[in-house]
Design a protein around this motif. Structure first.
Motif, PDB file in Angstrom:
ATOM      1  N   ALA A  25       0.839  -1.201   0.000  1.00  0.00           N
ATOM      2  CA  ALA A  25       0.000   0.000   0.000  1.00  0.00           C
ATOM      3  C   ALA A  25       0.869   1.244   0.000  1.00  0.00           C
ATOM      4  CB  ALA A  25      -0.932  -0.002   1.201  1.00  0.00           C
ATOM      5  N   SER A  26       0.411   2.264  -0.707  1.00  0.00           N
ATOM      6  CA  SER A  26       1.150   3.524  -0.754  1.00  0.00           C
ATOM      7  C   SER A  26       0.185   4.665  -1.030  1.00  0.00           C
ATOM      8  CB  SER A  26       2.231   3.468  -1.828  1.00  0.00           C
ATOM      9  OG  SER A  26       1.652   3.295  -3.108  1.00  0.00           O
ATOM     10  N   GLY A  27       0.695   5.884  -0.917  1.00  0.00           N
ATOM     11  CA  GLY A  27      -0.094   7.048  -1.272  1.00  0.00           C
ATOM     12  C   GLY A  27      -0.599   7.878  -0.111  1.00  0.00           C
ATOM     13  N   GLY A  28      -0.391   7.413   1.101  1.00  0.00           N
ATOM     14  CA  GLY A  28      -0.828   8.186   2.252  1.00  0.00           C
ATOM     15  C   GLY A  28      -0.027   9.465   2.409  1.00  0.00           C
ATOM     16  N   GLY A  29      -0.516  10.332   3.271  1.00  0.00           N
ATOM     17  CA  GLY A  29       0.172  11.587   3.508  1.00  0.00           C
ATOM     18  C   GLY A  29      -0.683  12.539   4.300  1.00  0.00           C
ATOM     19  N   LEU A  30      -0.216  13.771   4.374  1.00  0.00           N
ATOM     20  CA  LEU A  30      -0.919  14.820   5.093  1.00  0.00           C
ATOM     21  C   LEU A  30      -1.694  15.678   4.092  1.00  0.00           C
ATOM     22  CD1 LEU A  30      -1.483  16.595   7.605  1.00  0.00           C
ATOM     23  CD2 LEU A  30       0.682  17.771   7.110  1.00  0.00           C
ATOM     24  N   ASN A  71      -7.280 -12.824   3.740  1.00  0.00           N
ATOM     25  CA  ASN A  71      -6.097 -13.494   4.276  1.00  0.00           C
ATOM     26  C   ASN A  71      -4.782 -12.953   3.745  1.00  0.00           C
ATOM     27  OD1 ASN A  71      -6.714 -14.504   1.794  1.00  0.00           O
ATOM     28  ND2 ASN A  71      -6.868 -16.633   2.424  1.00  0.00           N
ATOM     29  N   TYR A  72      -4.836 -11.930   2.911  1.00  0.00           N
ATOM     30  CA  TYR A  72      -3.615 -11.271   2.464  1.00  0.00           C
ATOM     31  C   TYR A  72      -3.749  -9.782   2.797  1.00  0.00           C
ATOM     32  CZ  TYR A  72      -2.958 -15.557  -0.163  1.00  0.00           C
ATOM     33  OH  TYR A  72      -2.820 -16.867  -0.505  1.00  0.00           O
ATOM     34  N   TRP A  73      -2.710  -9.256   3.417  1.00  0.00           N
ATOM     35  CA  TRP A  73      -2.750  -7.874   3.882  1.00  0.00           C
ATOM     36  C   TRP A  73      -1.473  -7.145   3.506  1.00  0.00           C
ATOM     37  CZ3 TRP A  73      -6.753  -5.485   6.598  1.00  0.00           C
ATOM     38  CH2 TRP A  73      -7.823  -6.316   6.942  1.00  0.00           C
ATOM     39  N   GLY A  74      -1.637  -5.900   3.149  1.00  0.00           N
ATOM     40  CA  GLY A  74      -0.487  -5.042   2.961  1.00  0.00           C
ATOM     41  C   GLY A  74      -0.177  -4.305   4.254  1.00  0.00           C
ATOM     42  N   GLN A  75       0.946  -3.626   4.267  1.00  0.00           N
ATOM     43  CA  GLN A  75       1.254  -2.803   5.425  1.00  0.00           C
ATOM     44  C   GLN A  75       0.392  -1.543   5.355  1.00  0.00           C
ATOM     45  OE1 GLN A  75       2.583  -2.286   2.658  1.00  0.00           O
ATOM     46  NE2 GLN A  75       3.088  -0.118   2.559  1.00  0.00           N
ATOM     47  N   GLY A  76       0.183  -0.870   6.405  1.00  0.00           N
ATOM     48  CA  GLY A  76      -0.660   0.311   6.387  1.00  0.00           C
ATOM     49  C   GLY A  76       0.039   1.517   5.794  1.00  0.00           C
ATOM     50  N   THR A  77      -0.774   2.407   5.272  1.00  0.00           N
ATOM     51  CA  THR A  77      -0.268   3.699   4.832  1.00  0.00           C
ATOM     52  C   THR A  77      -1.068   4.766   5.578  1.00  0.00           C
ATOM     53  OG1 THR A  77       0.238   5.108   2.918  1.00  0.00           O
ATOM     54  CG2 THR A  77      -1.804   3.834   2.799  1.00  0.00           C
ATOM     55  N   ALA A 113      -6.389   7.941   9.505  1.00  0.00           N
ATOM     56  CA  ALA A 113      -6.176   6.575  10.007  1.00  0.00           C
ATOM     57  C   ALA A 113      -5.053   5.929   9.205  1.00  0.00           C
ATOM     58  CB  ALA A 113      -7.443   5.745   9.849  1.00  0.00           C
ATOM     59  N   PHE A 114      -4.651   4.766   9.669  1.00  0.00           N
ATOM     60  CA  PHE A 114      -3.841   3.885   8.829  1.00  0.00           C
ATOM     61  C   PHE A 114      -4.806   3.156   7.898  1.00  0.00           C
ATOM     62  CE2 PHE A 114       0.537   4.018  10.026  1.00  0.00           C
ATOM     63  CZ  PHE A 114       0.553   4.493  11.319  1.00  0.00           C
ATOM     64  N   ARG A 144      -9.505   0.622   7.393  1.00  0.00           N
ATOM     65  CA  ARG A 144      -8.738   1.656   8.065  1.00  0.00           C
ATOM     66  C   ARG A 144      -8.849   1.485   9.575  1.00  0.00           C
ATOM     67  NH1 ARG A 144     -12.435   6.991   6.479  1.00  0.00           N
ATOM     68  NH2 ARG A 144     -14.224   6.516   7.850  1.00  0.00           N
ATOM     69  N   GLN A 145      -7.835   1.985  10.248  1.00  0.00           N
ATOM     70  CA  GLN A 145      -7.827   1.903  11.702  1.00  0.00           C
ATOM     71  C   GLN A 145      -7.178   3.161  12.255  1.00  0.00           C
ATOM     72  OE1 GLN A 145      -5.979  -1.619  13.341  1.00  0.00           O
ATOM     73  NE2 GLN A 145      -7.084  -1.377  15.266  1.00  0.00           N
ATOM     74  N   ALA A 146      -7.945   3.876  13.050  1.00  0.00           N
ATOM     75  CA  ALA A 146      -7.440   5.052  13.736  1.00  0.00           C
ATOM     76  C   ALA A 146      -6.964   4.642  15.127  1.00  0.00           C
ATOM     77  CB  ALA A 146      -8.527   6.110  13.832  1.00  0.00           C
ATOM     78  N   PRO A 147      -6.058   5.387  15.719  1.00  0.00           N
ATOM     79  CA  PRO A 147      -5.554   5.042  17.053  1.00  0.00           C
ATOM     80  C   PRO A 147      -6.684   4.887  18.059  1.00  0.00           C
ATOM     81  CG  PRO A 147      -4.226   6.778  16.093  1.00  0.00           C
ATOM     82  CD  PRO A 147      -5.398   6.581  15.170  1.00  0.00           C
TER      83      PRO A 147
END
Length: 124
Positions: free
Chosen positions: A5-10, A112-118, A91-92, A37-40
């Motif tokens: 996963a990519s493309g996250g940012g502010l 059952n397949y997951w990427g890392q969070g962005t 969120a992530f 998505r998951q927020a803290p």
């Protein structure tokens, strides 16, 4: 299959981002793909899912009208276009996939397949 996963940012409130989920290792064609998505301090929640070939999608009510999910199987990539972002969208974001049944599922345990969070950060 491995997911990246990519493309996250502010981004400012009201702004846009496009997330990408790139698959490697094998063809992506017969995988249903979703974004969560998951927020803290919060539970992971479903955001969107797309069927094998892309014409069928499912979006959480909280993002309908603002987010779009699509895929380009020739590039082994799924996209999440996020418009009109709100602070509560911060969120992530994780992409996930499962092989086989061409059904749009909202339960994270079905994937059952997951990427890392962005990380997506939205300033008010």
């Amino acid at each position: 299959v491995q997911l990246q996963a990519s493309g996250g940012g502010l981004v400012q409130s009201g702004g846009s981002l496009r997330l990408s989920c790139a698959a490697s290792g094998e063809s992506f064609n017969y995988y249903t793909v979703a974004w969560f998505r998951q927020a803290p301090g919060k539970v992971r929640e479903f955001v969107a899912a797309v069927s094998w070939s892309g014409p069928t999608t499912d979006l959480a009510d909280s993002v309908k009208g603002r987010f779009t999910i699509s895929r380009d199987n020739s590039k082994n990539t799924v996209y999440l276009q996020m418009n009109s972002l709100k602070p509560e969208d911060a969120a992530f974001y994780y992409c996930a996939a499962y092989w086989g049944r061409n059904r749009l599922l909202r339960d994270s345990s079905d994937y059952n397949y997951w990427g890392q969070g962005t990380l997506v950060t939205v300033s008010s």
